[in-house]
Design a protein around this motif. Structure first.
Motif, PDB file in Angstrom:
ATOM      1  N   LEU A 157      87.438  62.517   6.594  1.00 41.76           N
ATOM      2  CA  LEU A 157      86.848  61.176   6.541  1.00 41.76           C
ATOM      3  C   LEU A 157      86.399  60.905   5.113  1.00 41.76           C
ATOM      4  N   ASP A 158      86.463  59.626   4.717  1.00 44.55           N
ATOM      5  CA  ASP A 158      85.969  59.233   3.403  1.00 44.55           C
ATOM      6  C   ASP A 158      84.494  58.848   3.462  1.00 44.55           C
ATOM      7  N   TYR A 159      84.129  58.131   4.531  1.00 43.81           N
ATOM      8  CA  TYR A 159      82.768  57.612   4.671  1.00 43.81           C
ATOM      9  C   TYR A 159      82.223  57.930   6.058  1.00 43.81           C
ATOM     10  N   VAL A 160      80.905  58.075   6.129  1.00 46.21           N
ATOM     11  CA  VAL A 160      80.225  58.326   7.394  1.00 46.21           C
ATOM     12  C   VAL A 160      79.024  57.401   7.491  1.00 46.21           C
ATOM     13  N   ASP A 210      61.511  58.945   7.869  1.00 48.74           N
ATOM     14  CA  ASP A 210      61.729  59.432   6.511  1.00 48.74           C
ATOM     15  C   ASP A 210      62.511  60.740   6.483  1.00 48.74           C
ATOM     16  N   SER A 211      63.180  61.089   7.578  1.00 52.40           N
ATOM     17  CA  SER A 211      63.944  62.337   7.607  1.00 52.40           C
ATOM     18  C   SER A 211      65.051  62.283   6.569  1.00 52.40           C
ATOM     19  N   GLY A 212      65.370  63.440   6.015  1.00 57.74           N
ATOM     20  CA  GLY A 212      66.367  63.493   4.963  1.00 57.74           C
ATOM     21  C   GLY A 212      67.779  63.333   5.487  1.00 57.74           C
ATOM     22  N   ALA A 213      68.708  63.110   4.575  1.00 62.55           N
ATOM     23  CA  ALA A 213      70.122  63.031   4.928  1.00 62.55           C
ATOM     24  C   ALA A 213      70.642  64.430   5.237  1.00 62.55           C
ATOM     25  N   PRO A 214      71.697  64.525   6.020  1.00 60.29           N
ATOM     26  CA  PRO A 214      72.263  65.844   6.344  1.00 60.29           C
ATOM     27  C   PRO A 214      72.702  66.598   5.098  1.00 60.29           C
ATOM     28  N   ASN A 215      72.669  67.912   5.187  1.00 60.57           N
ATOM     29  CA  ASN A 215      73.148  68.743   4.098  1.00 60.57           C
ATOM     30  C   ASN A 215      74.667  68.712   4.048  1.00 60.57           C
ATOM     31  N   GLY A 216      75.206  69.073   2.898  1.00 63.12           N
ATOM     32  CA  GLY A 216      76.659  69.124   2.762  1.00 63.12           C
ATOM     33  C   GLY A 216      77.091  68.516   1.455  1.00 63.12           C
ATOM     34  N   SER A 217      78.381  68.243   1.364  1.00 64.53           N
ATOM     35  CA  SER A 217      78.955  67.763   0.105  1.00 64.53           C
ATOM     36  C   SER A 217      78.882  66.253  -0.059  1.00 64.53           C
ATOM     37  N   LEU A 218      78.422  65.527   0.978  1.00 63.48           N
ATOM     38  CA  LEU A 218      78.442  64.065   0.910  1.00 63.48           C
ATOM     39  C   LEU A 218      77.305  63.533   0.044  1.00 63.48           C
ATOM     40  N   GLU A 219      77.571  62.389  -0.554  1.00 66.11           N
ATOM     41  CA  GLU A 219      76.549  61.657  -1.321  1.00 66.11           C
ATOM     42  C   GLU A 219      76.083  60.498  -0.453  1.00 66.11           C
ATOM     43  N   TRP A 220      74.762  60.329  -0.335  1.00 61.80           N
ATOM     44  CA  TRP A 220      74.198  59.412   0.639  1.00 61.80           C
ATOM     45  C   TRP A 220      73.496  58.235  -0.014  1.00 61.80           C
ATOM     46  N   GLU A 221      73.647  57.066   0.604  1.00 63.91           N
ATOM     47  CA  GLU A 221      72.950  55.841   0.179  1.00 63.91           C
ATOM     48  C   GLU A 221      72.309  55.210   1.405  1.00 63.91           C
ATOM     49  N   ARG A 241      66.708  54.420   9.758  1.00 64.21           N
ATOM     50  CA  ARG A 241      67.421  54.150   8.509  1.00 64.21           C
ATOM     51  C   ARG A 241      68.927  54.253   8.731  1.00 64.21           C
ATOM     52  N   GLN A 242      69.649  53.238   8.286  1.00 65.48           N
ATOM     53  CA  GLN A 242      71.110  53.280   8.300  1.00 65.48           C
ATOM     54  C   GLN A 242      71.570  53.902   6.984  1.00 65.48           C
ATOM     55  N   LEU A 243      72.364  54.956   7.078  1.00 61.99           N
ATOM     56  CA  LEU A 243      72.809  55.688   5.892  1.00 61.99           C
ATOM     57  C   LEU A 243      74.330  55.666   5.797  1.00 61.99           C
ATOM     58  N   LEU A 244      74.820  55.618   4.569  1.00 60.15           N
ATOM     59  CA  LEU A 244      76.249  55.711   4.304  1.00 60.15           C
ATOM     60  C   LEU A 244      76.492  56.945   3.442  1.00 60.15           C
ATOM     61  N   GLY A 245      77.229  57.893   4.007  1.00 62.82           N
ATOM     62  CA  GLY A 245      77.611  59.079   3.250  1.00 62.82           C
ATOM     63  C   GLY A 245      79.050  58.961   2.806  1.00 62.82           C
ATOM     64  N   THR A 266      85.552  62.221  -3.193  1.00 66.16           N
ATOM     65  CA  THR A 266      86.823  61.578  -3.562  1.00 66.16           C
ATOM     66  C   THR A 266      87.041  60.241  -2.867  1.00 66.16           C
ATOM     67  N   ALA A 267      86.038  59.727  -2.160  1.00 61.55           N
ATOM     68  CA  ALA A 267      86.207  58.476  -1.404  1.00 61.55           C
ATOM     69  C   ALA A 267      86.532  57.319  -2.345  1.00 61.55           C
ATOM     70  N   PRO A 268      87.430  56.420  -1.929  1.00 62.72           N
ATOM     71  CA  PRO A 268      87.805  55.301  -2.800  1.00 62.72           C
ATOM     72  C   PRO A 268      86.742  54.200  -2.831  1.00 62.72           C
ATOM     73  N   ASP A 269      86.610  53.550  -3.982  1.00 59.40           N
ATOM     74  CA  ASP A 269      85.793  52.342  -4.169  1.00 59.40           C
ATOM     75  C   ASP A 269      84.360  52.482  -3.661  1.00 59.40           C
ATOM     76  N   PRO A 270      83.607  53.486  -4.092  1.00 60.74           N
ATOM     77  CA  PRO A 270      82.279  53.725  -3.493  1.00 60.74           C
ATOM     78  C   PRO A 270      81.296  52.571  -3.667  1.00 60.74           C
ATOM     79  N   ALA A 271      81.220  51.991  -4.847  1.00 51.23           N
ATOM     80  CA  ALA A 271      80.250  50.911  -5.071  1.00 51.23           C
ATOM     81  C   ALA A 271      80.600  49.697  -4.213  1.00 51.23           C
ATOM     82  N   TRP A 272      81.872  49.366  -4.144  1.00 48.25           N
ATOM     83  CA  TRP A 272      82.289  48.192  -3.379  1.00 48.25           C
ATOM     84  C   TRP A 272      82.076  48.413  -1.884  1.00 48.25           C
TER      85      TRP A 272
END
Length: 310
Positions: free
Chosen positions: A138-141, A148-159, A263-267, A271-277
């Protein structure tokens, strides 16, 4: 010799033509060559497929069985080939999104699909989704996280896409359904219904109830439609996201002071395409969900600091 699709085409051609000679003409083969092919096919399948005489060729019982399967397999194989060709001709970049239950996925898919192909995978388990993303499947989750719980551990970058309060759904005939806002303690003694997940929401809910001075009754963990039914018939109060659109016979009511937040999170995979967009589109999809909820919009006027993240 193994059975191949071309062999099934030969069997179908003989059956449709009604004779080996006519089938040979249709297939552009010499009759002896087709007869030899048919004999080899019959040896592979263990028996005669046609009764042949001067009137033509008629399927045997074994032939009928093979024809029945051939008329399913051959169109399916053609459909697969056509789909593969369409897939190969589409842009190489596609968005692969996984999501738990939430308000963002539908709007995000609608926005992204206008630009490039999108595939989705849904699950109640954020662990399953983040593992799939860690493995590059998957590219995005899209997931929800309590308070205030933290984002899951792993290689993903969370917003963070949004910070929303948790509201309740009541049946239209509930004694408190006409209230504009409720204290959590007003619902002491009720039974509860929630959708499943593997985060800490159950613990956060229990702690919020303890602060309000009560222990929650039975908690039914089930799918969205069953939650709605339990509320409609007065069997339970449903904990829901503020953006939720109530079904007929249900009323959505805010809880004073937002004792539970979501909280709604996007991980995203590195290598995911177009992250900012994609992040901007996810926030826009959430903002659309807020605009579709007059109850939430009204609550936000009195409670700034919640809603779509800037």
């Amino acid at each position: 010799m193994d059975l191949e699709l071309r062999h099934l085409r030969i069997v179908r051609a003989v059956a449709d033509a009604g004779s080996v000679s006519k089938a040979a003409n249709l297939l552009g083969l010499a009759q002896p060559a087709l007869t030899a092919q048919l004999k080899r096919i019959e040896r592979v399948l263990g028996g005669s497929l046609f009764e042949r005489d001067r009137r033509g060729a008629r399927p045997t019982l074994l032939g009928e069985l093979v024809l029945e399967r051939a008329r399913v397999l051959l169109p399916a194989a053609k459909e697969l080939q056509d789909e593969a060709l369409r897939f190969a001709s589409t842009p190489s970049v596609r968005y692969r999104i996984g999501a738990t239950n939430g308000p963002v996925l539908g709007g995000l898919v609608d926005r992204l699909a206008a630009e490039r192909p999108v595939t989705t995978h849904t699950s109640w388990s954020e662990h399953e989704l983040t593992t799939m993303a860690d493995l590059g499947r998957l590219d995005y989750v899209l997931i929800g996280a309590c308070g205030d719980s933290g984002a899951p551990n792993g290689s993903l970058e969370w917003e963070t896409i949004s910070v929303d309060p948790v509201f309740v759904l009541l049946g239209a005939g509930h004694r408190l359904s006409e209230e504009k806002e409720l204290e959590l303690g007003d619902l002491a003694g009720e039974q509860w219904s929630v959708t499943p997940g593997d985060g800490c929401f159950a613990d956060c809910f229990a702690m919020a109830c303890a602060r309000a001075g009560f222990t929650p009754g039975t908690i039914y963990e089930t799918d969205v439609s069953t939650c709605a039914h339990l509320a409609q018939v007065g069997r339970a109060v449903v904990l829901c996201q503020a953006t939720h659109q109530p079904a007929a016979g249900l009323v959505k009511v805010p809880l004073t002071g937002a004792p539970l937040r979501w909280r709604q999170l996007l991980g995203r995979h590195p290598t995911a395409p177009d992250p900012a967009w994609v992040l901007a589109q996810a926030k826009a999809a959430h903002a659309d969900a807020v605009r579709r909820s007059p109850v939430y919009q009204d609550w936000l006027v009195r409670n700034p600091g919640f809603g779509t993240a800037p």
